[in-house]
Structure formats: structure tokens, C-alpha cells
Design a protein around this motif. Structure first.
Motif, PDB file in Angstrom:
ATOM      1  N   LEU A 287      -7.459  -6.405   5.498  1.00  0.00           N
ATOM      2  CA  LEU A 287      -7.586  -4.932   5.692  1.00  0.00           C
ATOM      3  C   LEU A 287      -6.520  -4.055   5.289  1.00  0.00           C
ATOM      4  O   LEU A 287      -6.727  -3.205   4.460  1.00  0.00           O
TER       5      LEU A 287
ATOM      6  N   CYS B 239      -6.403  -1.287   2.280  1.00  0.00           N
ATOM      7  CA  CYS B 239      -5.938   0.104   2.497  1.00  0.00           C
ATOM      8  C   CYS B 239      -4.756   0.427   1.800  1.00  0.00           C
ATOM      9  O   CYS B 239      -3.868   1.540   1.948  1.00  0.00           O
TER      10      CYS B 239
ATOM     11  N   ALA C 272      -2.231  -2.143  10.410  1.00  0.00           N
ATOM     12  CA  ALA C 272      -3.638  -2.924  10.423  1.00  0.00           C
ATOM     13  C   ALA C 272      -3.666  -3.469  11.846  1.00  0.00           C
ATOM     14  O   ALA C 272      -4.644  -3.609  12.555  1.00  0.00           O
TER      15      ALA C 272
ATOM     16  N   PHE D 261      -8.945   2.922   7.401  1.00  0.00           N
ATOM     17  CA  PHE D 261      -9.636   1.674   7.945  1.00  0.00           C
ATOM     18  C   PHE D 261     -10.826   1.699   8.261  1.00  0.00           C
ATOM     19  O   PHE D 261     -11.585   0.721   7.789  1.00  0.00           O
TER      20      PHE D 261
END
Length: 115
Positions: free
Chosen positions: A57, A61, A68, A85
Motif C-alpha cells: 500500500l 501511494c 501505511a 490510501f
């Protein structure tokens, strides 16, 4: 009389609050966001469905792993990252943050009759 004038001088600056100060204070309150408990469940379900780790993740991003991990644990992260996110996961950021009510559909039931 001098006391009255002195008191008025002290009171005056706080009474001169401007609209821009109100806006600034309101925007400061929303610099960071946290996920609700239901939001955390949705986040983790989505990560599992995608087969992603928190590190995955973060890579999607373009940030470090720490925000995260905080996001997935329901801890405070910057609004910019929070929205990023959620968009990356295909989730509505306002719902995840608890700022928008979750829509539920309730089917109307017909009353049962013995006729």
C-alpha cells in the motif's frame, strides 16, 4: 476610568477575530484523519482481497511504510495520505473516516396476515 480603558484594550484583540482566522482554525482541525473501527475492518479486508501488505500500500501511494501501518491501525495520518490510501484501495475516504454515514438499505416488510 483607566482600568476600564485597559480592560477594553485587552478585550479588543480577541474580539477582532476574522473570518480567515476561523477558516484557518477549522482547517487545522482536519489536517489529519483516523479510520473508524468499521473503516479499519474495511481497509484490512480490502488489503487481504488484493493480496497486498501494508508495505505494498505504501509503495502504491509513494510513501514510507510507517504511515501505511498507522492508517491500517486506525491511527492518525495526514489528510492527504489518508485520502490517497483510500483512493488506492477503492474506498470512500469520508466513510472510512466516519465523516459520512454508511448507507444501509432496509427492505420494508409487509405485515403478515392470516386471511
Amino acid at each position: 476610568m483607566d482600568r476600564l480603558v485597559g480592560a477594553m484594550r485587552l478585550a479588543r484583540p480577541s474580539a477582532l477575530k476574522t473570518v480567515s482566522q476561523d477558516f484557518y482554525e477549522d482547517s487545522m482541525a482536519t489536517r489529519s484523519l483516523t479510520a473508524t473501527p468499521d473503516g479499519i475492518d474495511q481497509i484490512n479486508r480490502t488489503l487481504t482481497d488484493k493480496g497486498w501488505s501494508r508495505e505494498d500500500l505504501a509503495k502504491h501511494c509513494e510513501c514510507s511504510r510507517q504511515p501505511a501501518v498507522k492508517f491500517c491501525a486506525g491511527k492518525s495520518v495526514s489528510k492527504k495520505l489518508f485520502v490517497s490510501f483510500c483512493k488506492t484501495l477503492g474506498l470512500d475516504w469520508e466513510t472510512i473516516a466516519g465523516l459520512k454515514a454508511v448507507e444501509t438499505s432496509i427492505e420494508p416488510t409487509e405485515p403478515k396476515t392470516d386471511i
